[in-house]
Scaffold this motif. Structure first.
Motif, short mmCIF file in Angstrom:
data_model
loop_
_atom_site.label_atom_id
_atom_site.label_comp_id
_atom_site.label_asym_id
_atom_site.label_seq_id
_atom_site.Cartn_x
_atom_site.Cartn_y
_atom_site.Cartn_z
N GLU A 139 -4.26 0.65 3.27
CA GLU A 139 -5.79 0.26 3.06
C GLU A 139 -6.26 -1.06 4.24
O GLU A 139 -5.56 -1.95 4.22
CB GLU A 139 -5.40 0.05 1.85
CG GLU A 139 -4.99 0.76 1.04
CD GLU A 139 -5.10 1.25 -0.43
OE1 GLU A 139 -5.34 1.22 -1.54
OE2 GLU A 139 -5.16 -1.06 -0.49
N ASN A 140 -7.37 -0.77 4.27
CA ASN A 140 -8.11 -1.30 5.09
C ASN A 140 -7.82 -2.34 6.46
O ASN A 140 -8.24 -3.23 6.29
CB ASN A 140 -9.27 -2.10 4.34
CG ASN A 140 -9.29 -2.00 2.54
OD1 ASN A 140 -10.22 -0.85 2.59
ND2 ASN A 140 -9.04 -1.71 1.91
N GLN A 191 -9.39 3.93 4.36
CA GLN A 191 -10.02 2.54 3.35
C GLN A 191 -10.75 2.65 2.47
O GLN A 191 -10.84 4.45 1.56
CB GLN A 191 -11.40 2.62 4.47
CG GLN A 191 -11.22 3.29 5.98
CD GLN A 191 -10.60 1.14 6.56
OE1 GLN A 191 -10.98 0.56 5.90
NE2 GLN A 191 -9.37 1.37 7.91
N THR A 192 -10.64 2.30 1.78
CA THR A 192 -11.13 1.78 0.09
C THR A 192 -12.62 1.72 -0.83
O THR A 192 -12.85 1.27 -1.69
CB THR A 192 -10.20 0.74 -0.70
OG1 THR A 192 -10.91 -0.45 -0.76
CG2 THR A 192 -9.34 1.28 -0.33
N THR A 220 -12.07 -3.30 -1.81
CA THR A 220 -11.27 -3.83 -0.44
C THR A 220 -10.17 -4.85 -1.05
O THR A 220 -8.83 -5.12 -0.90
CB THR A 220 -11.59 -4.18 0.29
OG1 THR A 220 -12.07 -5.37 0.69
CG2 THR A 220 -12.46 -3.40 1.20
N TYR A 222 -9.02 1.02 -4.79
CA TYR A 222 -7.89 0.10 -4.45
C TYR A 222 -6.73 0.63 -4.92
O TYR A 222 -7.13 0.12 -6.10
CB TYR A 222 -8.84 -1.80 -4.53
CG TYR A 222 -7.76 -2.21 -4.26
CD1 TYR A 222 -7.40 -2.32 -3.00
CD2 TYR A 222 -7.11 -2.87 -5.44
CE1 TYR A 222 -6.07 -3.52 -3.14
CE2 TYR A 222 -6.30 -4.08 -5.01
CZ TYR A 222 -6.08 -4.80 -3.86
OH TYR A 222 -5.05 -5.09 -3.25
N GLN A 239 -3.73 8.01 -3.25
CA GLN A 239 -2.97 7.15 -4.24
C GLN A 239 -2.25 7.63 -4.66
O GLN A 239 -1.41 6.98 -4.92
CB GLN A 239 -4.32 7.36 -5.30
CG GLN A 239 -5.54 6.22 -4.47
CD GLN A 239 -6.64 5.60 -5.75
OE1 GLN A 239 -6.27 6.23 -6.52
NE2 GLN A 239 -7.29 4.70 -5.14
#
Length: 563
Positions: free
Chosen positions: A331-332, A84-85, A89, A227, A164
């Motif tokens: 991601e997310n 999760q960022t 997002t 992100y 990342q």
């Protein structure tokens, strides 16, 4: 409590826990994952000193292990690493800056998207970053941008987070052992999302997030945002500047080829279907987002793909679906707490859920990612007004006009604050990443279209029968049929008629598509309302194009009729 509500509560608990772990700075003080001394890999030349451990080009399993050990992600049931960022997002366009210095001052097209920041303020932010990384672990990815060896450039990504760094490993071109041993960085990105900016004391920035590019130093700082897309787009922005100096047209587009080697390009902003339509099982994927067009042909800038996951289905996007496996980074994306199963239809975190994976996760990918001069170019737009034809042929001048206009609708979640489709014009289908004037890129495109006889089609993946909220979005099966017909030459002998307002050439028939779908006016219950809406959009085009003062008259004349 019912079983369904219990699962939903667990899901919310998981999302809060994941974000909490990501933002918890105490994780940086956990016991080191390795006690072995590591070399500095030349980081001292950037002023980076007194860091704890430096990990360079770790393998995929090790980067995943580091992320899991730090509590910064979980493994989903499909094998992908899920993170999760937090607050950010999507991209934060108001927090992107270019340093105003001798290299950039006279060349950059300064505007609301290319915002200047002083060297003094850049130096202040950089000093903050150097101070921040002291005592922390850093992850280095050394690789390349540009699939054509003649034009590729070395890139070094320095990450605070192992997740990342996994993103960097999958999105850029991975070096061989020999290439790694002799690697030289042309571009450097320092990504420290845990470092939050302070607009009151860090002059020139607007929030805790900041993405600052120094063209002279070929150096970018990304701070305050978790992100990962900010890293990718920062490197792309540098390529958009430096490739033009090598007579290479940098393009925000997907590319694929058929079995005979015929190449096609797909332009379009996020959410218009660029990734989905280019990942065609019947064609070989060259790349899904960023390419260069040189005198020899086209080449992918990247080594991976960064696809949206919202409403992803195995039926409509089988290649993307299968690519989400061990080694991929989500991601997310909402997960069921108990089974870790992704729910791609759940937008409770964001509509901009993403997955990053290497291009060779697509079974028919072209490796190395190069192709010949394109036979066909597709401009994709999601017209929220419901007035553009689903497919139309463009003249060279119309192609330049629509390339410079870059009309589409921003879709929910692509940027912060966007909750429903919103009409927008983004020059060259990627203006936030173009340091130079749009006319520079458009002239390069027009010259190449002329030289190679490339056909250009405008494809509307948006709405029909009325605007957003009234009409319906075009069925993807019809869009696929239209794109296939354009690519396979099935439209070569079809009669085309000019649209009375937009002047584009509309085909009378397309195999596999109902003829009434092709005429947008016929899909509206009220033809007069269609005309009014179409003229309104035409006026928006004309008003937007006034900013291109250096555009040639024949290009301006290729636009729609506003009266």
């Amino acid at each position: 409590m019912t079983q369904q509500s219990s699962a939903y509560q667990d899901k919310n608990d998981y999302q809060e826990l994941a974000v909490d772990k990501l933002l918890n700075k105490d994780l940086d003080d956990t016991e080191a994952l390795s006690n072995e001394p590591t070399p500095t890999y030349g980081l001292e030349s950037l002023g980076i000193k007194n860091v704890r451990h430096i990990y360079r080009n770790l393998s995929i399993p090790k980067l995943i292990e580091h992320t899991l050990a730090r509590g910064q992600g979980v493994l989903a049931s499909n094998g992908a690493l899920s993170v999760q960022t937090g607050k950010y997002t999507g991209r934060s366009p108001n927090d992107k800056f270019i340093v105003e210095e001798p290299t950039s001052k006279e060349e950059v097209h300064w505007n609301k998207l290319n915002v200047p920041i002083s060297e003094a303020n850049f130096d202040l932010l950089y000093r903050h970053a150097l101070s921040y990384v002291q005592g922390r672990d850093l992850y280095i990815f050394d690789g390349f941008v540009g699939g054509d060896p003649k034009h590729r450039m070395g890139v070094r990504i320095i990450n605070e987070l192992p997740s990342q760094n996994l993103f960097s490993h999958q999105l850029f071109i991975r070096p061989s052992e020999e290439e790694l041993a002799h690697h030289k960085a042309d571009f450097t990105v320092l990504a420290v999302p845990g470092l939050k900016g302070d607009p009151e004391n860090d002059g020139g920035i607007n929030s805790e997030a900041f993405i600052v590019a120094h063209l002279g130093k070929k150096l970018i700082i990304v701070g305050g945002s978790y992100y990962a897309g900010e890293i990718k787009k920062s490197v792309f922005s540098l390529m958009n500047y430096f490739m033009t100096k090598r007579d290479v047209l940098p393009m925000h587009c997907s590319a694929n080829m058929d079995a005979k080697g015929n190449t096609a390009l797909f332009f379009g902003l996020s959410g218009t279907g660029k990734t989905t339509l280019s990942a065609d099982p019947e064609r070989r994927l060259i790349g899904d987002d960023e390419h260069g067009w040189s005198k020899d042909g086209i080449f992918n800038f990247e080594g991976g793909c960064y696809a949206k996951t919202i409403r992803l289905s195995k039926e409509n996007e089988p290649q993307i679906w299968e690519a989400i496996r061990f080694g991929s980074l989500m991601e997310n994306v909402v997960l069921d707490w108990a089974e870790r199963t992704p729910d791609y239809d759940d937008d409770s975190i964001t509509e901009n859920g993403r997955v990053a994976y290497p291009i060779d996760y697509i079974p028919n990918a072209v490796v190395p990612s190069v192709g010949g001069h394109p036979n066909t170019v597709i401009f994709l737009t999601a017209d929220a007004f419901g007035v553009l034809p689903p497919i139309s042929l463009l003249t060279k001048e119309q192609a330049m006009y629509h390339f410079m206009s870059g009309y589409t609708s921003k879709l929910a979640g692509t940027e912060r604050g966007i909750t429903e489709p919103e009409a927008t014009f983004s020059a060259c289908f990627g203006k936030p990443f173009l340091p130079l004037s749009a006319t520079v890129y458009a002239e390069m495109l027009g010259e190449r279209l002329d030289r190679h006889g490339t056909k250009v089609y405008l494809v509307n993946t948006g709405w029909s029968g009325g605007p957003y909220g009234v009409g319906q979005r075009f069925a993807i099966k019809h869009t696929r049929a239209m794109v296939s017909a354009a690519l396979n030459g099935q439209l070569d002998d079809v009669k085309f008629n000019p649209h009375p307002i937009f002047k584009v050439l509309v085909p009378e028939s397309v195999p596999g598509v109902p003829s009434q779908v092709l005429d947008p006016k016929s899909t509206w219950n009220n033809p007069a309302a269609y005309d009014q809406q179409a003229k309104d959009l035409a006026r928006r085009f004309v008003q937007n194009f006034k900013r291109f003062e250096t555009a040639r008259e024949e290009v301006i004349a290729a636009g729609p009729c506003a009266d």
